[in-house]
Enzyme design. Structure first.
Site, short mmCIF file in Angstrom:
data_model
loop_
_atom_site.label_atom_id
_atom_site.label_comp_id
_atom_site.label_asym_id
_atom_site.label_seq_id
_atom_site.Cartn_x
_atom_site.Cartn_y
_atom_site.Cartn_z
N LYS A 87 21.82 -23.48 -37.90
CA LYS A 87 20.97 -24.65 -37.65
C LYS A 87 21.82 -25.86 -37.34
O LYS A 87 21.55 -26.62 -36.42
CB LYS A 87 20.07 -24.96 -38.85
CG LYS A 87 19.00 -23.94 -39.12
CD LYS A 87 18.04 -24.38 -40.20
CE LYS A 87 18.68 -24.71 -41.52
NZ LYS A 87 19.39 -23.56 -42.11
N CYS A 176 9.33 -31.03 -53.86
CA CYS A 176 10.58 -30.32 -53.68
C CYS A 176 11.52 -30.53 -54.87
O CYS A 176 12.13 -29.57 -55.34
CB CYS A 176 11.12 -30.77 -52.33
SG CYS A 176 12.84 -31.13 -52.12
N MET A 177 11.66 -31.73 -55.40
CA MET A 177 12.69 -31.98 -56.42
C MET A 177 12.19 -32.62 -57.70
O MET A 177 12.97 -32.86 -58.61
CB MET A 177 13.80 -32.87 -55.84
CG MET A 177 14.56 -32.26 -54.69
SD MET A 177 15.26 -30.62 -55.02
CE MET A 177 16.47 -31.00 -56.27
N MET A 361 14.37 -24.23 -55.34
CA MET A 361 12.91 -24.25 -55.39
C MET A 361 12.31 -23.28 -56.38
O MET A 361 11.22 -23.48 -56.88
CB MET A 361 12.34 -23.99 -54.00
CG MET A 361 12.64 -25.11 -53.01
SD MET A 361 11.99 -26.67 -53.60
CE MET A 361 13.46 -27.68 -53.53
N GLY A 398 16.97 -29.72 -51.90
CA GLY A 398 16.49 -29.04 -50.69
C GLY A 398 16.70 -29.85 -49.44
O GLY A 398 17.25 -29.37 -48.45
N GLN A 399 16.26 -31.14 -49.47
CA GLN A 399 16.25 -31.94 -48.25
C GLN A 399 17.51 -32.79 -48.13
O GLN A 399 18.19 -33.04 -49.12
CB GLN A 399 15.00 -32.82 -48.24
CG GLN A 399 13.72 -32.00 -48.21
CD GLN A 399 12.50 -32.86 -48.04
OE1 GLN A 399 12.16 -33.27 -46.95
NE2 GLN A 399 11.85 -33.15 -49.14
#
Lengths: 771, 225, 76
Positions: A87, A176-177, A361, A398-399
């Site tokens: 990616k 997410c967190m 996650m 995650g992000q």
């Protein structure tokens, strides 16, 4: 002439022609891509953090003229040392999809119509003011993102909390967190990991707790593999609910039944006591014991409220509590053999092994997410394996900027850039830096994300501005929240880069600059802030999210709070923001240093990064000569007595399968960027449902066959994948959520952890039917 | 069809073609006549920041290889095949063959791509990776399907480095590509699995970088007065 | 089995047409250049007679300006 010889000669022929052509026409291209005018030698390389996951790789983008044309890893960035994943290597192609949103759009008679940008911004501001006037300040809301650049979050907080005076500010990092955050706050009093990525170079044992790290944080996983290759004795243990590429690469793969991670973690602690592996020196000096409420619910009803109550207990109470979690008892509910539990415990208990636990996650998107985060910290705290190189309970993000923006700026309903809205001191600090009356800042939190979308559905919120996220694909129990957003009297503004299902419900679409088209900052999992300058121009009428918010704020009359000129507004807002963190516990690096270097960790004290927090050897904010968990009033780390409680919705006779959802390597989240990159799309063009081969053969399902996946809330028909890259155990299916043609969140359940309010995307009950 | 002014060019091409016809049998003969099974590419720990420190790999590799391997020539892995698999010079190529994930066992890419050799199944020589120390192959190299694009893309990149870039006739051309992860020249420029157009016929010289230097985009020298 | 390769130069402005014309001929493979008015043509005929017939057809193409041979192989 045989076939092979003939094809050999033909290719020789082609080569000769190509060579001749190249001699006659320097620069000729028969290549796979259209050419910019310059050759590769004329490329400039500019640094930026990667646009994708929370690893936070440093990239160098190759720029020719005004286009991004190539990528390589930044060798100066300690995170990835010049390596990326597929990616990252193709990240610049996300900028060039042909349906890029470059003009503002306003919905007129049901259709989105191109509008001059100024008109659209005027409309956003006037609609917000009108809604506030008619329905009160808490009828407007902003929903942002862990992919927001840091200053995007900062100006949102200043506008909504400081100027408008509402706490209706949330971000998708809640999905997410949030459990990681509440885990940190309950165990240590302060957010974000105490260790750093250097731990990977020192550890002897790695345990992944329910995260497919080989696909989700691939470059970090490579670092672990490199460590194992060089040192030989290193072990990687994959502790998960399904078999993935991470399991393939691990030394041992241990499967557990969903939700029973709670029980296994406690069983590990039971074993640590039983074998007397406890580091008593550490525990007696630096740990205290606490318990909270139990039977805390699942949040599926509107207006669900929960407030935990902490009670200090003693060591003996903890030991008694653990007696319900012997390996034999836990084996019965978890499916993990007592032997494997003892093996895991022995890894934590061995005084000569440095242990790093990783999770993401699997532990955060969990109806007891806060609890399981506490319980893994317990495993490390009992043996004192924390805050030293290689000993690291590491919560992976995650992000790319859930840490940097949402958590550090505090774009959540209860937070301020420093502290929480409930505390007067924090409100006074914010009022002073923001130059607003302290009465503006509301001391009462309003809605977390799920509740905010429920409020939009009920009509308590009537205006929502959504930036850099795609909730019309990602909200659990999606049907309700999409219907809610589409109701009469709801005004939805969406800042977007490509048409998505969220764009489809918008009343106004604002064209936004993407990533390197604007100057920005991201903050990754290991507390490292990274800066990029504007590397290529913004197309069309695009604006950075920060500038969109500033433009709207000025139209609403807040020019004084948003005075910065367009040339320097990113630097200026950064300089204002970092005032909130000016202490050795959190000091941020100055603008010029961030501009020059490939990322700097905070705390940044006297020119040095604090790599390991709470350890006086490395952390200037720690007092004494060893550990100092200064986040808590008793300056100790808290061990919490958290029990096993079942999932919100478990399989039953009518819906006999667990539904697990997540990502795959090639696609980022809802695919709005990665599906427009040809190589990534062609690698994974369509979503699918992973089914266990035995379940599939029993039901007569073969690979590629259409299957209907349904729950009590909705259903999706998709193709089966059997023995693909992942294999769920019997009784579970897995669906990646990157494909907007298969809205799997119509099937999931909006149950959440009552403490963190983070939904559980990994567990609900479904049935399968052949179609 | 051929006008007068073109005849001269035509003569040049005929001579060129003639040379090819003479050389061709030799090439074909040597391509099908050697056993390739040697020279696993070397793993060198890259410690430095600018990737100019992994040149050691070339020397170790060079020592390990036989003269026959170094002289190996074969097949048509062409430059256009090479670039077809990439999105810009230096991007990780996609995997152009099926990868069997038999019972989720770990796929051993290096079984073929560390040593090279002839793949009976695919009827071609295997290209060798210049960076075998990176073992999580499939984090960067992915298989493709022939799915239609989701949305069309307006992608452009720089021209690929052209062949024959010497400053003077006969001089060693500069290295037109980044050295990051591509510091082992032998992996891509020597042997039967390489792209024919960039294969060198003088690998026996060993120390590539004594003649071939990296290219930068610095301008010409000028004194600062 | 004669195999030849050429650089094929179209008449001015006729690159697309030449591409079409060559694509319609048997035993021909064309690769157009992206950024120049030239194509690569590789021909692979089963024998002498077909080779002669192909040469005649190529000579008749209106869109073709000239062919420069870059490779030739004929089995002895």
């Amino acid at each position: 002439m045989s076939i092979t010889r003939r094809s050999f000669i033909k290719t020789l022929a082609l080569n000769s022609a190509a060579a001749a052509a190249a001699t006659l026409f320097p620069g000729i291209s028969f290549g796979a891509w259209k050419n910019v005018d310059q050759s590769s030698g004329a490329m400039q390389w500019k640094k930026t953090p990667c646009r994708f996951c929370g690893t936070g790789c440093g990239l160098l983008v190759g720029v020719a003229g005004e286009r991004a044309v190539a990528v390589k890893g930044d060798p100066n960035c300690t995170v990835n040392k010049g390596l990326c994943c597929v990616k990252g290597y193709h990240s610049v192609q996300i900028l060039y999809g042909k349906d890029r949103v470059t003009k503002a759009l306003v919905r007129k008679n049901g259709k989105l119509v191109e509008t001059p940008l100024n008109e659209a911004l005027d409309l956003v501001a006037s609609k917000m003011q009108e809604t506030i006037k008619n329905h009160g300040k808490d009828s407007v809301a902003m929903y942002g993102s862990g992919q927001w650049s840091i200053t995007d979050g900062y100006v949102s907080s200043k506008l909504f909390k400081g100027c408008i005076g509402t706490n209706n500010l949330e971000a998708n990092a809640r999905l997410c967190m949030a459990s990681a955050v509440t885990g940190f706050l309950t165990s240590f009093g302060l957010d974000e990991p105490m260790g750093c990525y250097d731990d990977m170079d020192h550890a002897d044992v790695f345990i992944t707790w329910g995260n497919n790290m080989a696909e989700m944080h691939p470059v970090l996983f490579s670092r672990m593999l490199a460590n194992r290759k060089t040192k030989g004795h290193v072990k990687i243990i994959d502790f998960a609910t399904r078999t993935t590429r991470t399991s393939q690469a691990a030394d041992k793969s241990i499967l557990f039944r969903p939700q029973t991670d709670l029980a296994v973690a406690n069983a590990i602690c039971y074993e640590i006591f039983r074998n007397d592996w406890v580091n008593w020196n550490f525990v007696n000096k630096h740990v205290s014991f606490h318990k909270g409420k139990t039977n805390i619910g699942y949040g599926t009803e509107d207006h669900f409220k929960f407030q935990d109550k902490a009670e200090t207990v003693d060591l003996e109470t903890y030991k008694t509590f653990l007696e319900d979690y012997t390996p034999e008892k836990v084996e019965k509910i978890s499916g993990v053999s007592a032997e494997d539990i003892r093996y895991l415990a022995s890894l934590y208990g061995d005084p000569d092994k440095k242990v790093t636990s990783f999770w993401c996650m699997g532990m955060n998107q969990h109806t007891r997410g806060t609890w399981i985060n506490n319980l893994v910290y317990n495993c490390h705290l009992l043996v004192g394996k924390i805050s030293t190189p290689g000993n690291s309970p590491f919560s992976l993000t995650g992000q790319p900027s859930a840490c940097g923006t949402v958590r550090e700026v505090g774009t959540l309903t209860h937070k301020l850039p420093h502290g929480v809205v409930m505390k007067e001191g924090a409100r006074k600090m914010a009022a002073k830096i923001w130059d607003v009356p302290v009465e503006n800042i509301d001391p009462k939190p309003t809605y977390h994300t799920v509740e905010m979308f429920r409020a939009l559905d009920r009509g308590d919120i009537r205006f929502m501005w959504i930036q850099v996220t795609n909730p019309m694909v990602t909200m659990p129990n999606l049907n309700r929240y999409r219907n809610g957003a589409e109701k009469e009297g709801r005004f939805v503004v969406v800042s977007e880069i490509y048409p998505t299902p969220t764009y489809d419900v918008a009343d106004v679409v604002l064209p936004s600059a993407l990533w390197i088209e604007r100057e920005g900052f991201f903050g990754n999992s290991e507390r490292r802030t990274q800066h990029n300058e504007q590397i290529i121009p913004m197309p069309g009428d695009c604006m950075s999210n920060t500038w969109q918010i500033i433009e709207v704020a000025r139209r609403m009359g807040y020019k004084k709070q948003f005075p910065w000129p367009e040339e320097t507004y990113i630097e200026d807002s950064w300089n204002e923001y970092i005032q909130f963190h000016d202490s050795p516990k959190h000091r941020m690096a100055p603008y010029n240093d961030l501009k020059a270097r490939s990322g700097i960790q905070w705390p940044f004290v006297d020119g040095m990064e604090t790599k390991w927090r709470y350890n006086a050897k490395y952390d200037p904010a720690a007092e004494g000569d060893d550990f100092d968990f200064y986040g808590k009033p008793d300056r100790r780390a808290w061990i919490w007595l958290r029990p096993y409680e079942p999932a919100a919705e478990s399989p039953d006779s009518e819906y006999p399968f667990w539904l697990n959802t997540g990502r795959i390597l090639e696609h980022w989240h809802t695919g709005s960027m990665t599906r427009r990159v040809p190589i990534l799309h062609r690698a994974a063009p369509e979503s699918y449902v992973e089914i266990n081969p035995d379940d599939a053969s029993r039901m007569g399902i073969t690979n590629g066959m259409k299957v209907k996946v349904s729950s009590r809330r909705g259903s999706v028909v998709m193709k089966a994948s059997i023995n693909g890259r992942g294999r769920p155990p019997m009784g579970m299916v897995f669906v990646p959520f990157f494909d907007e043609s298969y809205l799997i969140n119509e099937v999931t359940l909006d149950a959440f952890c009552p403490i963190s309010k983070q939904p559980d995307y990994k567990k609900c009950a479904v049935k399968l039917e052949r179609v | 069809m051929m006008e007068n002014s073109e005849q001269k060019m035509g003569k040049v091409f005929l001579v060129f073609a003639g040379i090819c016809i003479v050389v061709l049998p030799l090439i074909v003969f040597s391509a099908f006549s050697f056993e390739s099974d040697e020279g696993e590419t070397v793993v060198v720990k890259t410690g430095g920041d600018d990737f100019d420190q992994s040149g050691e790999a070339i020397f170790i590799n060079y020592d390990q290889l036989s003269r026959e391997y170094l002289a190996g020539t074969s097949t048509g892995r062409t430059l256009s095949d090479y670039y077809d698999r990439r999105q810009y010079p230096g991007s990780p190529p996609y995997i152009p063959h099926k990868v069997e994930e038999a019972d989720l066992a770990q796929v051993e890419c290096l079984a073929c791509h560390a040593r090279g050799g002839w793949s009976e199944e695919l009827k071609m020589h295997t290209p060798i990776t210049p960076h075998p120390e990176q073992t999580a192959c499939r984090q960067c190299h992915i298989e493709q399907t022939d799915a239609k694009l989701f949305v069309d893309i307006d992608w452009m990149s720089v021209t690929t480095p052209r062949l024959g870039r010497s400053d003077l006739p006969g001089a060693p051309p500069p290295i037109p590509h980044e050295l990051q992860m591509r510091g082992n020249c032998i992996a891509c420029h020597v042997g039967p699995g390489t792209v024919a157009a960039i294969r060198v016929e003088h690998p026996s010289r060993g120390n590539c970088r004594q003649c071939h230097v990296a290219e930068t985009n610095a301008g010409l020298f000028s004194r600062n007065n | 089995m004669p195999v030849f390769s050429y650089l094929a130069y179209p008449k001015r402005g006729a690159k697309e047409q030449l591409l079409k014309d060559l694509a319609s001929l048997d035993y021909c493979e064309t690769t157009p250049a992206e950024n120049e008015e030239v194509l690569i043509l590789v021909t692979d005929t089963p024998g002498e007679d077909q080779e002669k017939a192909l040469q005649k057809k190529l000579k008749k193409l209106n869109s073709l300006e000239s062919l420069g041979m870059t490779f030739g192989h004929v089995d002895p």
